[in-house]
Design a protein around this motif. Sequence first.
Motif, short mmCIF file in Angstrom:
data_model
loop_
_atom_site.label_atom_id
_atom_site.label_comp_id
_atom_site.label_asym_id
_atom_site.label_seq_id
_atom_site.Cartn_x
_atom_site.Cartn_y
_atom_site.Cartn_z
N SER A 32 0.91 -1.23 0.01
CA SER A 32 0.05 0.03 -0.02
C SER A 32 0.87 1.26 0.09
O SER A 32 1.82 1.32 0.52
CB SER A 32 -0.91 0.03 1.12
OG SER A 32 -0.25 0.35 2.46
N PRO A 33 0.48 2.29 -0.59
CA PRO A 33 1.03 3.54 -0.66
C PRO A 33 1.69 4.27 0.94
O PRO A 33 2.65 4.50 0.78
CB PRO A 33 0.12 4.68 -1.16
CG PRO A 33 -0.72 3.91 -2.04
CD PRO A 33 -0.87 2.44 -1.30
N LEU A 34 0.75 3.98 1.69
CA LEU A 34 0.83 4.63 3.27
C LEU A 34 1.94 3.44 3.76
O LEU A 34 3.13 4.24 4.26
CB LEU A 34 -0.02 4.45 4.22
CG LEU A 34 0.13 5.03 5.59
CD1 LEU A 34 0.54 6.68 5.41
CD2 LEU A 34 -1.18 4.90 6.39
N GLN A 36 4.51 2.05 1.99
CA GLN A 36 5.77 2.22 1.29
C GLN A 36 6.34 3.72 1.75
O GLN A 36 7.57 3.72 2.18
CB GLN A 36 5.27 2.53 -0.23
CG GLN A 36 5.09 0.95 -0.74
CD GLN A 36 6.13 -0.13 -0.75
OE1 GLN A 36 7.25 0.15 -0.85
NE2 GLN A 36 5.69 -1.36 -0.40
N ARG A 37 5.47 4.54 1.97
CA ARG A 37 5.92 5.93 2.60
C ARG A 37 6.48 5.84 3.87
O ARG A 37 7.50 6.55 4.15
CB ARG A 37 4.88 6.88 2.14
CG ARG A 37 4.45 7.33 0.75
CD ARG A 37 5.31 8.61 0.50
NE ARG A 37 5.38 8.73 -0.84
CZ ARG A 37 4.34 9.61 -1.47
NH1 ARG A 37 3.70 10.45 -0.64
NH2 ARG A 37 4.21 9.84 -2.83
N LEU A 137 0.56 11.05 3.56
CA LEU A 137 1.41 10.70 2.37
C LEU A 137 2.38 11.80 2.04
O LEU A 137 3.43 11.62 1.85
CB LEU A 137 0.54 10.22 1.19
CG LEU A 137 0.21 8.82 1.51
CD1 LEU A 137 -0.94 8.46 0.00
CD2 LEU A 137 0.76 7.53 1.43
N HIS A 141 6.13 12.11 2.60
CA HIS A 141 7.15 12.31 1.42
C HIS A 141 7.92 13.66 1.44
O HIS A 141 9.34 13.50 1.14
CB HIS A 141 6.41 12.63 0.14
CG HIS A 141 6.90 12.85 -1.13
ND1 HIS A 141 7.82 12.14 -1.94
CD2 HIS A 141 7.31 13.79 -1.89
CE1 HIS A 141 8.43 12.63 -2.79
NE2 HIS A 141 8.08 13.63 -3.10
#
Length: 154
Positions: A32-34, A36-37, A137, A141
């Motif tokens: 999931s993007p969260l 990964q971040r 996110l 980043h």
Amino acid sequence: MKRVCIIPCGAKKIWDVDPEAGSQPANHVYLSPLHQRTKSYAQTFFSDWMILSAKHGFLKADDIIHENYDVAFGTPRAKQITQEELSQQFHQKNLFAYDELVVLGGKKYRKVIDPLLQPHQKANYPLAPYKGIGYMLQALHQAVESKVELPPHI
């Protein structure tokens, strides 16, 4: 001060993309993007970090996950790890050795982490002020890009 970063797992897993993936280290499971971040953030600012899973508890990057699952904190499910099991892991994985736990999860993580803390420990929830995953996110980043940690939020 000795610190560890605790990051959330995530609903999207490697088996959702590759059903034949078989057993995998935790470091490769969550897509999931969260996740990964938060992983990128943890690897940028911390030498020690762990993933917190509602099914498996505290996972080191090389802990092996054998199959897909769908369990989340805050949803009533029989397969969710118990507070007692988490407490055992907290000691088995030496989490009591840290002075500060930086937890990159939302409100539901506070209910899970805070009861585990020992008297000498504090937890920091730097994503708590952000309303919504998009803002989280973006903040993660920016922090990684600028090499500036998010401000603490107790």
